[in-house]
Design an enzyme around this catalytic site. Structure first.
Site, PDB file in Angstrom:
ATOM      1  N   MET A 201       0.949  -1.383   0.077  1.00 49.00           N
ATOM      2  CA  MET A 201      -0.241   0.283   0.275  1.00 49.00           C
ATOM      3  C   MET A 201       0.999   1.013  -0.195  1.00 49.00           C
ATOM      4  SD  MET A 201      -2.660   1.133   2.421  1.00 49.00           S
ATOM      5  CE  MET A 201      -4.198  -0.157   2.651  1.00 49.00           C
ATOM      6  N   CYS A 202       0.281   2.540  -0.806  1.00 47.86           N
ATOM      7  CA  CYS A 202       0.640   3.353  -0.821  1.00 47.86           C
ATOM      8  C   CYS A 202       0.188   4.868  -0.243  1.00 47.86           C
ATOM      9  CB  CYS A 202       1.989   3.984  -2.049  1.00 47.86           C
ATOM     10  SG  CYS A 202       1.011   3.891  -3.339  1.00 47.86           S
ATOM     11  N   TYR A 203       0.393   5.870  -0.715  1.00 50.11           N
ATOM     12  CA  TYR A 203      -0.754   6.877  -0.649  1.00 50.11           C
ATOM     13  C   TYR A 203      -1.878   6.520  -2.365  1.00 50.11           C
ATOM     14  CZ  TYR A 203       3.456   9.292   0.830  1.00 50.11           C
ATOM     15  OH  TYR A 203       4.804   9.339   1.308  1.00 50.11           O
TER      16      TYR A 203
ATOM     17  N   PHE B 226      -3.824   3.807   0.575  1.00 51.66           N
ATOM     18  CA  PHE B 226      -4.157   4.216   1.441  1.00 51.66           C
ATOM     19  C   PHE B 226      -5.144   5.510   1.311  1.00 51.66           C
ATOM     20  CE2 PHE B 226      -4.335   6.520   5.412  1.00 51.66           C
ATOM     21  CZ  PHE B 226      -4.569   5.565   6.249  1.00 51.66           C
TER      22      PHE B 226
END
Length: 108
Positions: free
Chosen positions: A64-66, A93
């Site tokens: 998971m990233c931005y 996220f």
């Protein structure tokens, strides 16, 4: 798995709660501290070694990233390190927080 697979936050949530995969969050420390999935491992250059010692290569990993872009590069990297099943979470996220606002923890 020769290529990582993109999955939705709903699929990630299901895999996480079934114990079918671990979740790593690759965002910067400040963003992670302000909010992250409670079960997420904060994966950084500094914590990569600890992660690889803790989780075998046959562990499925969800990244998971931005917003779901940076996670693709990290997912490819984890595959190259030897992990068998790696997933990039579409929407990152931001999508997780939108879909599961009650399932967000604060702090490092």
């Amino acid at each position: 798995m020769e290529q990582f697979e993109c999955i939705t936050v709903e699929e990630a949530y299901q895999k996480l709660h079934q114990g079918a995969a671990v979740l790593v969050d690759i965002r910067d420390p400040q963003s992670y501290a302000m909010g992250h999935a409670p079960q997420a491992f904060h994966l950084t250059n500094d914590t990569l070694g600890a992660f690889m010692r803790e989780y075998d290569f046959d562990t499925a990993v969800m990244v998971m990233c931005y917003h779901g872009n940076s996670s693709k590069g990290a997912a490819q990297y984890l595959l190259q390190q030897g992990y068998d099943a790696v997933y990039s979470i579409d929407g990152g996220f931001e999508a997780w927080h939108r879909h599961f606002p009650a399932d967000v923890a604060n702090g490092a």
